[in-house]
Design a protein around this motif. Structure first.
Motif, PDB file in Angstrom:
ATOM      1  N   THR A 196       0.823  -1.217   0.000  1.00  0.00           N
ATOM      2  CA  THR A 196       0.000   0.000   0.000  1.00  0.00           C
ATOM      3  C   THR A 196       0.857   1.268   0.000  1.00  0.00           C
ATOM      4  O   THR A 196       0.365   2.340  -0.341  1.00  0.00           O
ATOM      5  N   GLU A 197       2.116   1.139   0.384  1.00  0.00           N
ATOM      6  CA  GLU A 197       3.044   2.276   0.311  1.00  0.00           C
ATOM      7  C   GLU A 197       3.706   2.379  -1.056  1.00  0.00           C
ATOM      8  O   GLU A 197       4.562   3.239  -1.275  1.00  0.00           O
ATOM      9  N   GLY A 198       3.298   1.517  -1.988  1.00  0.00           N
ATOM     10  CA  GLY A 198       3.899   1.502  -3.315  1.00  0.00           C
ATOM     11  C   GLY A 198       3.826   2.817  -4.059  1.00  0.00           C
ATOM     12  O   GLY A 198       4.846   3.298  -4.572  1.00  0.00           O
ATOM     13  N   PRO A 199       2.650   3.463  -4.153  1.00  0.00           N
ATOM     14  CA  PRO A 199       2.587   4.731  -4.887  1.00  0.00           C
ATOM     15  C   PRO A 199       3.551   5.786  -4.332  1.00  0.00           C
ATOM     16  O   PRO A 199       4.236   6.469  -5.105  1.00  0.00           O
ATOM     17  N   ALA A 200       3.614   5.905  -3.010  1.00  0.00           N
ATOM     18  CA  ALA A 200       4.530   6.880  -2.402  1.00  0.00           C
ATOM     19  C   ALA A 200       5.978   6.482  -2.649  1.00  0.00           C
ATOM     20  O   ALA A 200       6.847   7.343  -2.876  1.00  0.00           O
ATOM     21  N   SER A 201       6.266   5.177  -2.631  1.00  0.00           N
ATOM     22  CA  SER A 201       7.633   4.705  -2.868  1.00  0.00           C
ATOM     23  C   SER A 201       8.087   5.041  -4.286  1.00  0.00           C
ATOM     24  O   SER A 201       9.229   5.483  -4.493  1.00  0.00           O
ATOM     25  N   PHE A 202       7.213   4.824  -5.263  1.00  0.00           N
ATOM     26  CA  PHE A 202       7.546   5.191  -6.641  1.00  0.00           C
ATOM     27  C   PHE A 202       7.852   6.679  -6.729  1.00  0.00           C
ATOM     28  O   PHE A 202       8.843   7.091  -7.356  1.00  0.00           O
ATOM     29  N   GLN A 203       7.024   7.489  -6.112  1.00  0.00           N
ATOM     30  CA  GLN A 203       7.199   8.933  -6.204  1.00  0.00           C
ATOM     31  C   GLN A 203       8.494   9.381  -5.547  1.00  0.00           C
ATOM     32  O   GLN A 203       9.233  10.213  -6.094  1.00  0.00           O
ATOM     33  N   HIS A 204       8.802   8.824  -4.380  1.00  0.00           N
ATOM     34  CA  HIS A 204      10.048   9.187  -3.690  1.00  0.00           C
ATOM     35  C   HIS A 204      11.272   8.809  -4.515  1.00  0.00           C
ATOM     36  O   HIS A 204      12.254   9.556  -4.581  1.00  0.00           O
ATOM     37  N   LEU A 205      11.218   7.642  -5.161  1.00  0.00           N
ATOM     38  CA  LEU A 205      12.361   7.189  -5.953  1.00  0.00           C
ATOM     39  C   LEU A 205      12.570   8.068  -7.183  1.00  0.00           C
ATOM     40  O   LEU A 205      13.703   8.461  -7.480  1.00  0.00           O
ATOM     41  N   VAL A 206      11.501   8.407  -7.898  1.00  0.00           N
ATOM     42  CA  VAL A 206      11.684   9.207  -9.111  1.00  0.00           C
ATOM     43  C   VAL A 206      12.068  10.644  -8.787  1.00  0.00           C
ATOM     44  O   VAL A 206      12.744  11.313  -9.581  1.00  0.00           O
ATOM     45  N   GLU A 207      11.695  11.114  -7.597  1.00  0.00           N
ATOM     46  CA  GLU A 207      12.062  12.473  -7.195  1.00  0.00           C
ATOM     47  C   GLU A 207      13.445  12.534  -6.561  1.00  0.00           C
ATOM     48  O   GLU A 207      13.936  13.620  -6.245  1.00  0.00           O
ATOM     49  N   GLY A 208      14.076  11.380  -6.365  1.00  0.00           N
ATOM     50  CA  GLY A 208      15.395  11.344  -5.744  1.00  0.00           C
ATOM     51  C   GLY A 208      15.373  11.642  -4.263  1.00  0.00           C
ATOM     52  O   GLY A 208      16.395  11.985  -3.669  1.00  0.00           O
ATOM     53  N   LYS A 209      14.206  11.482  -3.621  1.00  0.00           N
ATOM     54  CA  LYS A 209      14.076  11.804  -2.202  1.00  0.00           C
ATOM     55  C   LYS A 209      14.408  10.623  -1.291  1.00  0.00           C
ATOM     56  O   LYS A 209      14.591  10.798  -0.088  1.00  0.00           O
ATOM     57  N   SER A 210      14.448   9.431  -1.864  1.00  0.00           N
ATOM     58  CA  SER A 210      14.718   8.260  -1.032  1.00  0.00           C
ATOM     59  C   SER A 210      16.211   8.119  -0.785  1.00  0.00           C
ATOM     60  O   SER A 210      17.020   8.212  -1.722  1.00  0.00           O
TER      61      SER A 210
END
Length: 336
Positions: A313-327
Motif C-alpha cells: 500500500t506504500e507503493g505509490p509513495a515509494s515510486f514517487q520518492h524514488l523518481v524524485e530522488g528523495k529516497s
C-alpha cells in the motif's frame, strides 16, 4: 487480492482485483517480496514503450507456491509450500536465438510484469520452468534480489577479466549489485562514479572506491593513473556514455547496462581510432540466474544499508520518492 496498477505516466494506485488465472504447467505464487526496478520507474514516468497501461508491473520477486496447475499424471519437483524466486523472462525455446542458448534474446520473449500481470500484487502466476528454489528460512527481500543480481553477473562476465580494475557508473541498485558481483568474480579494484551522497556512502560501505563524475573528469588522473580497461555503465545517459568513451583505455571495453536515455550521440572517431569495444548487456542466461540464487543463498551479497522494505500500500509513495530522488535508499522492496 491487493494489486498495484500502473495507469499511465505518474499514475499508480492500489486496487482490488481477482486472483490471476494460471495456465497449464504454471504455479500460483503468494508474493512475499517484490523489488521496484529502475526500468519500472522509467515505465512509471511514461518512458517505456513496452509497458502498456493498465498494467500490474513487478518482475523481481520471491514467494511461496500455493497451487500448481496442469500436473496431473506428471511427477513434479515442485510442491505447494515451496519457497521460490522466479526468472521473469519467458522464452519460446524454439527460435534461432533460443536454440543457440541465448534465451535472453528470444525473438518471442515475454516478461512477467510487462507482457503479463506481474508481482506488484498478493499473487502472481508463473510457468513452473521459470521457478528456482530458495531455502525456506531465507529472507524473502534478499531472495528478491536474484533477478537484478543476475543482470549484474551477466554484465560483469561480458567485460571483466580476473584481477583487473573496473569502473562502474552509478550506485543505484544495479550499480551496487554490480560492485558486489565484480568483487566476487575477481575484480582487483572497483571504482564507482556517483554524485548522490547517500548512494556514495552505500558504495563505500560495500568496499568500493567512490568519485564524483566532476572529480573524475575525462582522462587519466590520480583516480585512474593507468586509465581503465573495463567500464560498466549502470546509468545509461548521454553524459555517462560519453564520459566512459573518454576515460576508457585504447582497446578497452565498455559494457552498457543502463537505459536512462534511448539515444545518445557519441564520438565515433574515438571509438574507431582507439579500437574501443562497446557491448550491450541485456538481462541474463539461465546459468547467470542460478549463480545469482547461489550467491544470495550463500550469504555473499549484502542488502544493507542500501535497501528498504515497504508495504504494498506504500507503493505509490515509494515510486514517487524514488523518481524524485528523495529516497536515501537505492532499492525499495515491497512486501505484500
Amino acid at each position: 487480492m491487493k494489486t498495484l496498477v500502473y495507469h499511465g505516466p505518474g499514475q499508480i494506485s492500489v486496487e482490488e482485483q481477482e486472483l490471476p488465472k494460471a495456465g497449464p504447467h504454471e504455479a500460483l505464487i503468494k508474493v512475499e517480496a517484490v523489488g521496484i526496478c529502475g526500468s519500472e520507474l522509467e515505465g512509471y514516468l511514461g518512458h517505456s514503450s513496452v509497458r502498456i497501461p493498465p498494467l500490474i508491473m513487478g518482475h523481481e520477486f520471491c514467494g511461496t507456491i500455493v497451487e500448481i496447475f496442469g500436473q496431473s499424471g506428471h511427477k513434479s519437483k515442485w510442491s505447494v509450500g515451496d519457497k521460490i524466486v522466479a526468472n521473469p523472462l519467458i522464452s519460446c525455446g524454439s527460435c534461432d536465438r533460443c536454440t543457440k542458448g541465448k534465451h535472453n534474446l528470444c525473438r518471442r520473449r515475454e516478461l512477467i510484469g510487462v507482457h503479463r500481470p506481474g508481482a506488484f500484487a498478493d499473487y502472481v502466476a508463473v510457468p513452473l520452468s521459470n521457478l528456482y528454489p530458495v531455502p525456506k528460512e531465507m529472507n524473502a527481500s534478499l531472495a528478491a534480489l536474484a533477478e537484478p543480481l543476475a543482470v549484474c553477473i551477466h554484465a560483469v562476465k561480458l567485460g571483466l577479466q580476473p584481477f583487473e580494475d573496473v569502473l562502474i557508473f552509478g550506485a543505484g541498485a544495479i550499480g551496487l549489485l554490480t560492485v558486489q558481483a565484480a568483487m566476487r568474480m575477481g575484480a582487483h579494484r572497483v571504482l564507482v562514479v556517483e554524485r548522490q551522497e547517500a548512494r556514495m556512502h552505500h558504495a563505500k560501505a560495500l568496499g568500493a572506491d567512490v568519485v564524483t563524475p566532476e572529480r573524475l573528469g575525462n582522462g587519466a588522473n590520480d583516480c585512474l593513473p593507468q586509465g581503465i580497461d573495463t567500464i560498466i555503465d549502470c546509468v545509461g545517459v548521454t553524459a555517462t556514455r560519453n564520459q566512459a568513451l573518454q576515460l576508457i583505455n585504447s582497446g578497452g571495453t565498455i559494457i552498457m547496462v543502463g537505459l536512462g536515455h534511448e539515444e545518445s550521440p557519441i564520438l565515433m572517431s574515438r571509438l574507431v581510432r582507439q579500437e574501443v569495444s562497446i557491448i550491450g548487456s541485456y538481462s541474463y542466461s539461465n546459468a547467470d540466474f542460478q549463480q545469482a540464487v547461489q550467491l544470495l543463498a550463500g550469504g555473499h551479497i549484502r542488502m544493507e544499508p542500501w535497501t528498504a522494505a515497504r508495504s504494498l500500500t506504500e507503493g505509490p509513495a515509494s515510486f514517487q520518492h524514488l523518481v524524485e530522488g528523495k529516497s536515501p535508499f537505492s532499492k525499495i522492496i515491497l512486501n505484500p
